[in-house]
Scaffold this active site. Structure first.
Site, PDB file in Angstrom:
ATOM      1  N   GLU A   1       8.610 -17.155  -1.942  1.00  0.00           N
ATOM      2  CA  GLU A   1       8.675 -15.999  -2.833  1.00  0.00           C
ATOM      3  C   GLU A   1      10.100 -15.450  -2.902  1.00  0.00           C
ATOM      4  OE1 GLU A   1       6.905 -11.434  -3.275  1.00  0.00           O
ATOM      5  OE2 GLU A   1       5.969 -12.850  -1.872  1.00  0.00           O
TER       6      GLU A   1
ATOM      7  N   THR B   1      12.868  -5.373   1.089  1.00  0.00           N
ATOM      8  CA  THR B   1      14.114  -4.681   0.757  1.00  0.00           C
ATOM      9  C   THR B   1      15.309  -5.354   1.429  1.00  0.00           C
ATOM     10  OG1 THR B   1      13.957  -3.202   2.657  1.00  0.00           O
ATOM     11  CG2 THR B   1      12.869  -2.477   0.627  1.00  0.00           C
TER      12      THR B   1
ATOM     13  N   GLU C   1       0.833  -1.197   0.000  1.00  0.00           N
ATOM     14  CA  GLU C   1       0.000   0.000   0.000  1.00  0.00           C
ATOM     15  C   GLU C   1       0.870   1.249   0.000  1.00  0.00           C
ATOM     16  OE1 GLU C   1      -3.645  -1.936   2.632  1.00  0.00           O
ATOM     17  OE2 GLU C   1      -2.570  -0.176   3.373  1.00  0.00           O
TER      18      GLU C   1
END
Length: 385
Positions: free
Chosen positions: A242, A365, A128
Site C-alpha cells: 500500500e 503519517t 477509527e
C-alpha cells in the site's frame, strides 16, 4: 527525467492504452465528479471491461491472470497525475489482495467476478475516530456466536465508503489482546450496517470518503477472512505494498506539477523576459528535477524489491516518507513559480497543491514512517524508562 529501466515494451504499450482510455472516459469528467463528490459506478465497470481491475485474478473469475505489479504502477501513474480522483489501485492493490490471498475458495468464487468486472467496488475499514495510524488500538469489536459474529463500532475516513459493494472491516476479536484482530467481509444490506456522511475534504473532492457504522451487524462465519485472530498480521503484510503504490502516485503528481510549471515559466513574462530565464527559476527547477529523479529511482528500486518478495516494512516506510515529502515540496515550489495565478482554482497547480496535502497523512503519517524507520535501526525505547 531519468530513463526508468523497470518497464519493458509491453508495459509502455499498456501505458498508451490506459492513457487513451483515461483521455476519453475519465479526465473529461473530473470537474463534474468533483462537484458530485463521488465517481459514478459506470466508470468502474468501464475499467473492468478494459481489464484494468484485479488483473492478477484467475481467468475463471474474468481476470487476466497477470500478477505483474508494474501494470498497476502504470495505472496509478496515469490516473494520479491528473485530478480524476479515480484510484483504481485502492481497489486493485490494497483491498482485492486480501480476498485473493487470504480468502477461501468459496469467498473468491462469490466476490472475485464482481471485483474484476467493476460491479463490486471495494473499500477497507481500518481507521477509527481517535486511533489514526495505530491499528492495534481499534475499538470496533466482533463477538463470536454459533454460526456468525456480531460487529459493533464505527470507522471514519473510508475511501470508496459511499460506493463500496464490499467492505473489509478490521475488528478486535479479543479485547484483552491488542493484536488479535479479525477481518470481516461486510456487504450492503446487512442489518445494522450504515453509511454516514460523504465527508467534505480539503482535496480530492471526487473521491468519496465516508463514515461507516456497525450496530449489532451479524456477519456469517463464511464472511470471515482467514483466522479471526490473525487480521493484524494480514494487514501488516499488505501495508508495505500500500505504501509503495502510494509512492507511485505521489511521484506522478509531483512530476505533473513540474511539467506544467516548466511550460508556464517559459511562456509567462516578467520585466520583459520569460520567468524561466531568471536564475531563481532555473535553480528551483534544477533542484526539483534532481529530487524527482531521486524519488523515481527509489520508487523503482522498491518496486523491484517488492516483485522479488524482498520489500521490508522499513524500506516501504522510507519510500512512502521520501516521495510524499518530495511531492509536498515540489507542488509548493511550483505554485510559487506560478505567482498569483497559482492561487487561482482555474490553474491546475492550485488543485495539485490542494490534493497533495493528504499524501503525508494517509497510509501512515510521515511521523509514523519515521518511527518505523527509526525502530528498524534499533532505536526503540519501548520497555525502557
Amino acid at each position: 527525467m531519468i530513463r526508468r529501466s523497470i518497464y519493458e515494451e509491453e508495459h509502455e504499450i499498456f501505458r498508451r492504452s490506459v492513457s487513451a482510455w483515461a483521455e476519453k472516459e475519465v479526465f473529461p469528467h473530473a470537474e463534474a465528479w468533483a462537484d458530485d463528490g463521488v465517481i459514478p459506478h459506470e466508470v468502474w465497470r468501464s475499467a473492468g471491461e478494459q481489464g484494468y481491475l484485479a488483473m492478477f485474478a484467475d481467468e475463471k473469475y474474468g481476470g487476466l491472470g497477470v500478477d505483474d505489479f508494474r501494470y498497476d504502477m502504470i495505472l496509478n501513474e496515469v490516473l494520479a497525475a491528473r485530478e480524476s480522483g479515480l484510484f483504481l489501485t485502492l481497489h486493485n492493490r490494497i483491498v482485492a489482495p486480501y480476498i485473493h490471498k487470504f480468502g477461501t475458495d468459496d469467498q473468491r468464487e462469490r466476490y472475485m467476478p464482481g471485483i474484476v468486472s467493476g460491479d463490486t467496488v471495494l473499500a477497507i475499514a481500518m481507521t477509527e475516530p481517535g486511533t489514526g495510524s495505530d491499528l492495534a488500538a481499534v475499538s470496533t469489536r466482533a463477538v463470536e456466536h454459533d454460526d456468525h459474529w456480531v460487529l459493533n463500532g464505527s470507522k471514519t475516513y473510508i475511501s470508496n465508503g459511499m460506493l463500496a459493494g464490499l467492505v473489509v472491516v478490521a475488528a478486535k476479536t479479543n479485547p484483552q489482546a491488542s493484536h488479535e484482530v479479525g477481518l470481516f467481509l461486510v456487504e450492503p444490506g446487512m442489518e445494522g450496517f450504515a453509511r454516514g456522511r460523504n465527508l467534505k475534504k480539503l482535496g480530492l473532492p471526487s473521491q468519496d470518503t465516508s463514515e461507516l457504522f456497525f450496530d449489532n451487524v451479524k456477519v456469517p462465519k463464511a464472511n470471515v477472512l482467514g483466522d479471526p485472530t490473525k487480521g493484524f498480521r494480514m494487514m501488516m503484510t499488505n501495508l508495505a505494498e500500500e505504501r509503495l503504490i502510494g509512492a507511485v502516485g505521489f511521484m506522478a503528481r509531483a512530476e505533473r506539477a513540474f511539467e506544467i510549471t516548466l511550460e508556464y515559466i517559459q511562456e509567462r513574462r516578467a520585466f520583459g523576459k520569460p520567468v524561466g530565464t531568471f536564475q531563481n527559476s532555473r535553480f528551483k527547477m534544477a533542484s526539483m528535477r534532481t529530487e524527482l529523479d531521486a524519488g523515481w529511482a527509489l520508487t523503482d528500486h522498491c518496486a523491484r524489491s517488492h516483485m522479488e518478495g524482498e520489500l521490508s516494512g522499513e524500506m516501504a516506510a522510507e519510500v512512502k516518507l521520501f516521495t510524499s515529502e518530495v511531492e509536498g515540496r515540489v507542488v509548493d515550489e511550483c505554485l510559487q513559480l506560478h505567482g498569483g495565478a497559482g492561487y487561482m482554482e482555474e490553474y491546475e497547480i492550485s488543485r495539485l497543491y490542494r490534493d497533495a496535502r493528504i499524501s503525508r497523512i494517509y497510509a501512515g503519517t510521515s511521523e509514523i514512517m519515521r518511527e518505523i524507520i527509526g525502530r528498524g535501526l534499533g532505536l526503540d525505547d519501548r520497555g525502557r524508562n
